[in-house]
Design a protein around this motif. Sequence first.
Motif, PDB file in Angstrom:
ATOM      1  N   ALA A 109      -6.996  -0.337  -0.661  1.00  0.00           N
ATOM      2  CA  ALA A 109      -6.059   0.787  -0.698  1.00  0.00           C
ATOM      3  C   ALA A 109      -4.786   0.521   0.090  1.00  0.00           C
ATOM      4  O   ALA A 109      -3.728   1.088  -0.210  1.00  0.00           O
ATOM      5  CB  ALA A 109      -6.745   2.039  -0.156  1.00  0.00           C
ATOM      6  N   GLY A 110      -4.854  -0.361   1.087  1.00  0.00           N
ATOM      7  CA  GLY A 110      -3.677  -0.653   1.891  1.00  0.00           C
ATOM      8  C   GLY A 110      -2.516  -1.207   1.094  1.00  0.00           C
ATOM      9  O   GLY A 110      -1.363  -1.005   1.458  1.00  0.00           O
ATOM     10  N   LEU A 111      -2.798  -1.905  -0.014  1.00  0.00           N
ATOM     11  CA  LEU A 111      -1.722  -2.465  -0.816  1.00  0.00           C
ATOM     12  C   LEU A 111      -1.158  -1.474  -1.819  1.00  0.00           C
ATOM     13  O   LEU A 111      -0.088  -1.695  -2.378  1.00  0.00           O
ATOM     14  CB  LEU A 111      -2.195  -3.731  -1.550  1.00  0.00           C
ATOM     15  N   SER A 112      -1.884  -0.377  -2.070  1.00  0.00           N
ATOM     16  CA  SER A 112      -1.339   0.665  -2.946  1.00  0.00           C
ATOM     17  C   SER A 112      -0.559   1.714  -2.162  1.00  0.00           C
ATOM     18  O   SER A 112       0.159   2.525  -2.742  1.00  0.00           O
ATOM     19  CB  SER A 112      -2.469   1.347  -3.734  1.00  0.00           C
ATOM     20  N   LYS A 113      -0.698   1.701  -0.836  1.00  0.00           N
ATOM     21  CA  LYS A 113       0.000   2.662   0.004  1.00  0.00           C
ATOM     22  C   LYS A 113       1.514   2.621  -0.203  1.00  0.00           C
ATOM     23  O   LYS A 113       2.158   3.671  -0.348  1.00  0.00           O
ATOM     24  CB  LYS A 113      -0.357   2.395   1.476  1.00  0.00           C
ATOM     25  N   PRO A 114       2.156   1.416  -0.262  1.00  0.00           N
ATOM     26  CA  PRO A 114       3.611   1.390  -0.502  1.00  0.00           C
ATOM     27  C   PRO A 114       4.009   1.913  -1.879  1.00  0.00           C
ATOM     28  O   PRO A 114       5.180   2.194  -2.115  1.00  0.00           O
ATOM     29  CB  PRO A 114       3.955  -0.111  -0.376  1.00  0.00           C
ATOM     30  N   HIS A 115       3.036   2.050  -2.776  1.00  0.00           N
ATOM     31  CA  HIS A 115       3.309   2.560  -4.118  1.00  0.00           C
ATOM     32  C   HIS A 115       3.157   4.083  -4.185  1.00  0.00           C
ATOM     33  O   HIS A 115       3.172   4.663  -5.265  1.00  0.00           O
ATOM     34  CB  HIS A 115       2.364   1.912  -5.130  1.00  0.00           C
ATOM     35  N   GLY A 116       2.962   4.692  -3.036  1.00  0.00           N
ATOM     36  CA  GLY A 116       2.855   6.145  -3.003  1.00  0.00           C
ATOM     37  C   GLY A 116       1.448   6.676  -3.153  1.00  0.00           C
ATOM     38  O   GLY A 116       1.247   7.883  -3.321  1.00  0.00           O
ATOM     39  N   MET A 117       0.433   5.792  -3.078  1.00  0.00           N
ATOM     40  CA  MET A 117      -0.955   6.214  -3.217  1.00  0.00           C
ATOM     41  C   MET A 117      -1.591   6.439  -1.841  1.00  0.00           C
ATOM     42  O   MET A 117      -1.340   5.672  -0.911  1.00  0.00           O
ATOM     43  CB  MET A 117      -1.753   5.156  -3.987  1.00  0.00           C
ATOM     44  N   PRO A 118      -2.424   7.474  -1.698  1.00  0.00           N
ATOM     45  CA  PRO A 118      -3.045   7.728  -0.389  1.00  0.00           C
ATOM     46  C   PRO A 118      -4.170   6.749  -0.088  1.00  0.00           C
ATOM     47  O   PRO A 118      -4.815   6.220  -1.008  1.00  0.00           O
ATOM     48  CB  PRO A 118      -3.605   9.149  -0.556  1.00  0.00           C
ATOM     49  N   LEU A 119      -4.378   6.483   1.196  1.00  0.00           N
ATOM     50  CA  LEU A 119      -5.558   5.735   1.611  1.00  0.00           C
ATOM     51  C   LEU A 119      -6.797   6.578   1.336  1.00  0.00           C
ATOM     52  O   LEU A 119      -6.720   7.785   1.119  1.00  0.00           O
ATOM     53  CB  LEU A 119      -5.459   5.365   3.093  1.00  0.00           C
ATOM     54  N   LYS A 177       5.443   3.667  -7.670  1.00  0.00           N
ATOM     55  CA  LYS A 177       6.737   3.100  -7.306  1.00  0.00           C
ATOM     56  C   LYS A 177       6.470   1.648  -6.912  1.00  0.00           C
ATOM     57  O   LYS A 177       5.897   1.392  -5.852  1.00  0.00           O
ATOM     58  CB  LYS A 177       7.345   3.869  -6.129  1.00  0.00           C
ATOM     59  N   LEU A 178       6.832   0.722  -7.790  1.00  0.00           N
ATOM     60  CA  LEU A 178       6.511  -0.671  -7.529  1.00  0.00           C
ATOM     61  C   LEU A 178       7.256  -1.169  -6.298  1.00  0.00           C
ATOM     62  O   LEU A 178       8.483  -1.149  -6.243  1.00  0.00           O
ATOM     63  CB  LEU A 178       6.863  -1.527  -8.746  1.00  0.00           C
ATOM     64  N   ALA A 179       6.488  -1.606  -5.308  1.00  0.00           N
ATOM     65  CA  ALA A 179       7.067  -2.074  -4.051  1.00  0.00           C
ATOM     66  C   ALA A 179       5.986  -2.789  -3.258  1.00  0.00           C
ATOM     67  O   ALA A 179       4.806  -2.718  -3.581  1.00  0.00           O
ATOM     68  CB  ALA A 179       7.606  -0.888  -3.240  1.00  0.00           C
ATOM     69  N   GLY A 180       6.408  -3.488  -2.200  1.00  0.00           N
ATOM     70  CA  GLY A 180       5.452  -4.035  -1.256  1.00  0.00           C
ATOM     71  C   GLY A 180       4.831  -5.362  -1.651  1.00  0.00           C
ATOM     72  O   GLY A 180       5.217  -6.001  -2.637  1.00  0.00           O
ATOM     73  N   PRO A 181       3.846  -5.790  -0.871  1.00  0.00           N
ATOM     74  CA  PRO A 181       3.256  -7.129  -1.043  1.00  0.00           C
ATOM     75  C   PRO A 181       2.559  -7.346  -2.379  1.00  0.00           C
ATOM     76  O   PRO A 181       2.387  -8.486  -2.804  1.00  0.00           O
ATOM     77  CB  PRO A 181       2.260  -7.224   0.128  1.00  0.00           C
ATOM     78  N   GLU A 203      -1.851  -3.519 -12.810  1.00  0.00           N
ATOM     79  CA  GLU A 203      -1.435  -3.706 -14.200  1.00  0.00           C
ATOM     80  C   GLU A 203       0.081  -3.586 -14.337  1.00  0.00           C
ATOM     81  O   GLU A 203       0.729  -4.358 -15.043  1.00  0.00           O
ATOM     82  CB  GLU A 203      -2.121  -2.683 -15.112  1.00  0.00           C
ATOM     83  N   LYS A 204       0.676  -2.606 -13.643  1.00  0.00           N
ATOM     84  CA  LYS A 204       2.117  -2.412 -13.695  1.00  0.00           C
ATOM     85  C   LYS A 204       2.853  -3.601 -13.079  1.00  0.00           C
ATOM     86  O   LYS A 204       3.896  -4.032 -13.571  1.00  0.00           O
ATOM     87  CB  LYS A 204       2.509  -1.139 -12.942  1.00  0.00           C
ATOM     88  N   THR A 205       2.299  -4.137 -12.007  1.00  0.00           N
ATOM     89  CA  THR A 205       2.928  -5.265 -11.325  1.00  0.00           C
ATOM     90  C   THR A 205       2.955  -6.500 -12.216  1.00  0.00           C
ATOM     91  O   THR A 205       3.960  -7.219 -12.282  1.00  0.00           O
ATOM     92  CB  THR A 205       2.189  -5.578 -10.011  1.00  0.00           C
TER      93      THR A 205
END
Length: 369
Positions: A109-119, A177-181, A203-205
């Motif tokens: 979940a830590g890598l989806s956090k920059p995409h606006g997803m909650p932990l 929101k595509l962003a981050g590592p 999938e979006k990435t």
Amino acid sequence: MSEISIDERLLEHVLGLLNTQYEENSVFNDDFDSNGLVQIGEASYSPSKVLYWLDQRAYGAELAAWENNANEEKHDRALTLLRDNACAGQFEDLLQAVERGRVVPFVGAGLSKPHGMPLWGEALGQLLKRLPGADAEAINEMIVTGRYLEAAQALAGHDAVQCSHFIRTTYRANKLKLAGPLLKLPKFAKGCIVTTNFDDAIEKTYGDDNRFEAYMHGTQEHNFFQRLVRGDRCLLKLHGDAENPATHILTRGQYEEAYGNPFDFQKPLPKALRQIFISQSLLFLGCSLEQDWTMDLFAKAVEDGGYQVPNHYAMLPAPVDAQAKQQKESRLLNLNIQPIWYPDGQHGDVDCLLELICDVTAKSFVFKG
């Protein structure tokens, strides 16, 4: 006469290509020329042009050294982290596994956090607020103490329909929101990817040009095992996909059904996880790696023996307490998971480390350990 004209045109074309190639390195050329011109008799020439036209091999060597020095500054943060945490050795091993095409990112979940997803804990807290009739005090205690599976079981037991609806709406595609590592993965991960996340950030990435050829969402799979064995691009979403409630694995009951209790390696999900664990090198990203069902499954695979378990790797925030760090490291090493530490709370360092992997993979930087 016409034959000479053709030769002249060919020579002119080749010289034009070479000149274009030279001009593409304008930043290097300017830096190389910064100490002044070369004097030959009364004529003055740019040192970079002299070297380029007289000895292209030497010019290429100087360019490569300059690029490596520039990248050394770019990667200073990552290199400092690896040195300060005595992780250069395991990072070099990770790079070798990447080069062999043996690395499978395990995305939490830590890598989806920059995409606006909650932990996970945040999501359960949000869901609890939507269920006014639930035992808020007891469930909140479960969330605070990290007993997420128990909290999910209690919430689903109170209102399974609302739980399913919450997952679909919270992790829906149009929120991304595509962003981050996560954006770094397509540059070095070409085969399987494992994730605990419901969303479709991966999938979006990767996009349409790098579409996954097979998948497993929860226990539902589409050509997954045959593609996994072939090393094709495939995606394993352990908890299922947000858009399909039938694939969700959220509660203790759903875990026991999907994994067996004790683990049943004839079932698709534990079978797939064990196969990846014993045949590839996992790279854990955005995962806490605290004790849970997945870690217990890996421990069971090690305990059963009969497998030559490869080295796995994890980019993790270092516990502030030295003893806690040592205990966590020992637990992970017992599962052949090599931790690559960064300071607690500095999650942006994961991006720095992945950027370093990308540049080494692209041969634009030489890692010297």
